[in-house]
Enzyme design. Structure first.
Site, mmCIF file in Angstrom:
data_model
loop_
_atom_site.group_PDB
_atom_site.id
_atom_site.type_symbol
_atom_site.label_atom_id
_atom_site.label_comp_id
_atom_site.label_asym_id
_atom_site.label_seq_id
_atom_site.Cartn_x
_atom_site.Cartn_y
_atom_site.Cartn_z
ATOM 1 C CG ASP A 1 -0.730 7.644 5.346
ATOM 2 O OD1 ASP A 1 -1.714 7.610 6.313
ATOM 3 O OD2 ASP A 1 -0.580 6.842 4.864
HETATM 4 C C1 NOJ Z 1 -2.324 4.930 7.224
HETATM 5 C C2 NOJ Z 1 -2.593 4.331 5.652
HETATM 6 O O1 NOJ Z 1 -1.500 4.572 5.119
HETATM 7 C C3 NOJ Z 1 -3.630 5.434 5.097
HETATM 8 O O2 NOJ Z 1 -4.003 4.557 3.874
HETATM 9 C C4 NOJ Z 1 -4.810 5.383 5.754
HETATM 10 O O3 NOJ Z 1 -5.598 6.353 5.246
HETATM 11 C C5 NOJ Z 1 -4.437 6.211 7.016
HETATM 12 N N1 NOJ Z 1 -3.507 5.127 8.039
HETATM 13 C C6 NOJ Z 1 -5.559 6.452 7.994
HETATM 14 O O4 NOJ Z 1 -5.980 5.345 8.562
#
Ligand code: NOJ
Length: 734
Positions: free
Chosen positions: A258
């Site tokens: 993430d």
């Molecule tokens: C953080 C989030 O937790 C995740 O779900 C997302 O895909 C990423 N950012 C990218 O934007």
């Protein structure tokens, strides 16, 4: 593929291999380029494997040209984005989609999302999100399919099939990314990013199956979660990413972190950037999202003998394989078709599907005295802070939505009802009394205007506007950014400002319909007691306003069912129907007994149970018919139930089947969903709904983590929700 990648990797320097592990945002583009100068030079140097949140064929083509024309080995870039519940045509938030219990429809929404996003240049989506959540304080419950393992697993599969189709290399499919691996939805106290500590028993039986279902459906990438799992954060967890994911589950796709999750391992307390990058790579991460820990430290770690070339090769190979599967080596520009971008976004067919999905996602929580459906005549007052905000209709995580051009509830209703109904409208109340909370809850352009006069003055004006209306629709609840990432709440009541308005509207004596916007289960005890009709509409996406009109005025009979339990109050959380019995369960009819498992101040019951949702018609269930009373392990047990539509409207019903293992070597839930069917039944007609149970449905992970069944007695329950069921017993024999 193997040979092609072997040959390519032979030509790559170690720096180029590490470059492939780097996923970046385009950065603020400076003059002349579509990426920042920094990103541009990194692409040319082979230091970037993927870019995320860049859209449009022309921009993507330019960035891709930098990679394939100006980098030494001409390796194409992969382009990803959060396409969560639609791309331009926005569907209901995932929790709302789950409430449709319509697998076909859910797959179609993902297919449309993939068609639109790929037409706009993308080839990778960070979806589906399949984290089970049983604590509505957690704002991201809105992004998943709710509390249930079986329902979430079924949906995970449909989403993957919708995104990836049957051929990932087609130019209208996206690579799916199942997230957040793992257990992100079990964050302690419902506070986002918080620790998860969970027994293996619970993990295997309840939380892991949806991720596995997405992988079994062919999802080719996995995103690691931010949270700590039993002492080791997911993004550095070797057991999770290698022993479980690669060795046990045999996953052979790409593992990405993430956003900045590698860097965040520093705050988790695992070491400096070099150390945490090393831990993450060794644990099994292939691609580092945004933080550039891999890019800036892995070479040094290699030189110092802390990571091996094999580990870097492994990660690089998974990135290159993903690109190969997408067909990017064959044609790096295959997703860059300007024509498609012009023709395939927001088409009438896509909007039609969005309207259908929204209507099917709404859950009718209460409807006394046939308050609904409304007649298409006279004056209807639509009052409340959610009545006139198009920007809030798409709901959270709709980053690509065109907020400016999304109809508000009132606009949508007017466009459907034309001159037949006179719609009058007013803000009625601020979203919340606290301006700072409102600001935090309306970020990213989802603003709702504030009226700074006293609440009495605002309400008085709203009442004046409603004076001639025969019916009042109260458009209340959460703004879209009250749920989603970093939007946890400790109070799940409708904000006080809106509650006062609702009380005043109910006091008028006119029929009041609460159209409730929510990204999570809210606590609605007062509303359930005092408001004649409640329609929970979550956030329905682009076509929300029209779909609400369809349902309120009876063109669509609501059929949504709750994918998560609605508690009476926040103190009951975490709450879910598939709980264990305890050694001191409460007698069935009691709500308090001394020295039994309960609370002094509130019963154990939810306000609305899992699977609950009313219809304008009434369905009556016959007793269950079991074809036999015992089955052996190779048998199937056929169970039928007759469902009769006893009311005045045609409608759809979600017939739900639950199982209880009565005696086992370890404790088992009081009920577990194991099947459901959504059936259309005309008024006055009946349908026989048949299910088959096999040994597979009776299996669970035991203490040794073997997936087994145990002979003995089981109960089967079938009904309209997890509480109101018919039951029967059968036995599994050896
Ligand atoms: C953080 C989030 O937790 C995740 O779900 C997302 O895909 C990423 N950012 C990218 O934007």
């Amino acid at each position: 593929m193997g040979k092609f990648i072997d040959e390519l990797m032979e030509k790559m320097t170690i720096e180029e291999k590490i470059g492939q592990l780097n996923l970046v945002t385009a950065g603020e583009a400076t003059t002349g380029s579509v990426v920042s100068t920094d990103v541009e030079s990194k692409i040319k140097a082979g230091n970037i494997g993927g870019i995320f949140s860049m859209t449009s064929p022309s921009r993507i083509r330019k960035a891709q040209e930098l990679a394939v024309n100006q980098s030494r080995l001409k390796i194409p870039i992969i382009f990803g984005m959060d396409v969560i519940h639609g791309y331009k045509t926005i569907f209901p938030i995932p929790l709302g989609l789950a409430a449709t219990w319509d697998m076909n429809l859910i797959q179609k929404t993902a297919r449309v999302a993939a068609t639109e996003a790929s037409a706009d240049g993308l080839n990778w989506t960070f979806s589906p999100m399949v984290d089970i959540s049983r604590d509505a304080r957690w704002g991201r419950i809105s992004e998943g399919s709710g509390e249930d393992t079986y329902l979430s697993s079924r949906i995970a599969k449909e989403m993957v099939l919708g995104y990836q189709g049957d051929d990932l290399s087609k130019n209208n499919t996206l690579m799916a990314c199942v997230k957040h691996f793992a257990l992100y939805g079990a964050a302690e106290s419902g506070r986002d990013y918080n620790t998860t500590d969970m027994s293996l028993h619970r993990m295997y039986n309840e939380y892991l199956p949806p991720y596995k279902a997405a992988l079994d459906a062919g999802a080719m990438s996995v995103m690691t979660s931010f949270n700590d799992i039993n002492g080791v954060p997911a993004s550095a967890n070797h057991w999770l990413l290698t022993d479980l994911l690669r060795k046990d589950w045999k996953f052979n796709g790409l593992v990405v972190t993430d956003y900045t999750a590698v860097n965040e391992l520093i705050d988790h307390g695992l070491g400096d950037l070099q150390k945490v990058s090393e831990l993450s790579l060794k644990a099994g991460v292939d691609m580092d999202m945004v933080g550039e820990g891999f890019l800036t430290t892995l070479k040094k770690s290699l030189d110092e003998g802390k990571v091996s070339e094999e580990e870097i090769n492994r990660a690089c190979r998974y990135v290159l394989e993903a690109k190969y599967r997408l067909g990017l080596f064959e044609d790096p520009f295959k997703y860059c078709d300007e024509d498609r971008a012009k023709k395939e976004l927001l088409t009438p067919a896509h909007l039609k599907l969005a309207r259908e999905a929204a209507g099917k996602s709404f859950v009718l929580l209460k409807n006394v005295n046939h308050t609904l459906p409304l007649k298409k005549q006279g004056t209807v007052a639509v009052i409340g802070p959610l009545a006139n905000t198009g920007a809030n209709m798409p709901g959270t995580w709709s980053v690509s939505a065109d907020l400016e051009n999304t109809q508000s509830l009132v606009e949508g209703m007017r466009s459907v009802l034309g001159d037949k109904v006179d719609i009058v409208t007013h803000l009625g109340a601020n979203l919340t009394d606290d301006p700072a909370l409102q600001e935090r809850s309306t970020m990213f352009g989802r603003t709702i205007p504030r009226d700074n006069r006293s609440f009495e003055a605002i309400i008085a004006e709203a009442l004046e506007v409603s004076k001639n209306a025969e019916v009042i629709v109260a458009a209340l609840g959460e703004s879209s950014e009250m749920s989603g990432e970093s939007s946890s709440l400790t109070d799940l009541n409708i904000p006080e400002s809106q509650k006062r308005l609702l009380e005043a509207l109910v006091k008028t004596g006119k029929p009041v319909v609460l159209v409730l916007f929510a990204g999570r289960p809210l606590t609605l005890t007062w509303e359930q007691e005092h408001v004649p009709a409640i329609l929970n509409v979550w956030f329905g996406g682009t076509e929300t306003g029209k779909a609400v009109a369809d349902v309120l005025f009876g063109d669509v009979n609501p059929s949504g069912k709750l994918p998560a339990t609605f508690p009476q109050n926040v103190g009951q959380l975490p709450m879910y129907y598939s709980q264990k019995n305890t050694g001191r369960p409460l007698a069935k009819s009691a709500w308090f007994q001394k020295f039994r498992s309960n609370y002094l101040d509130v019963s154990n019951e939810p306000l609305y149970p899992f699977g609950f949702g009313l219809s304008y018609t009434e369905f009556e269930y016959s007793p269950l018919k079991l074809e036999k009373a015992t089955i052996n392990k190779s048998d199937k047990l056929r169970i039928t139930v007759q469902v009769k539509n006893n009311g005045q409207y045609n409608g759809e019903e979600v017939v739900q089947l639950y199982i209880q293992d009565l005696v086992a070597s370890q404790t088992r839930p009081v009920k577990e969903l194991k099947g459901f069917q959504k059936v259309w039944i005309e008024k006055g007609k009946s349908k026989t709904v048949a299910f088959e149970i096999s040994e597979e449905d009776l299996k669970f992970y035991n203490q040794k983590l073997d997936f087994i069944s145990e002979p003995g007695k089981f109960k089967v329950y079938i009904g309209t929700n997890s509480r109101d069921v018919q039951e029967a017993e059968f036995e599994l024999i050896d």
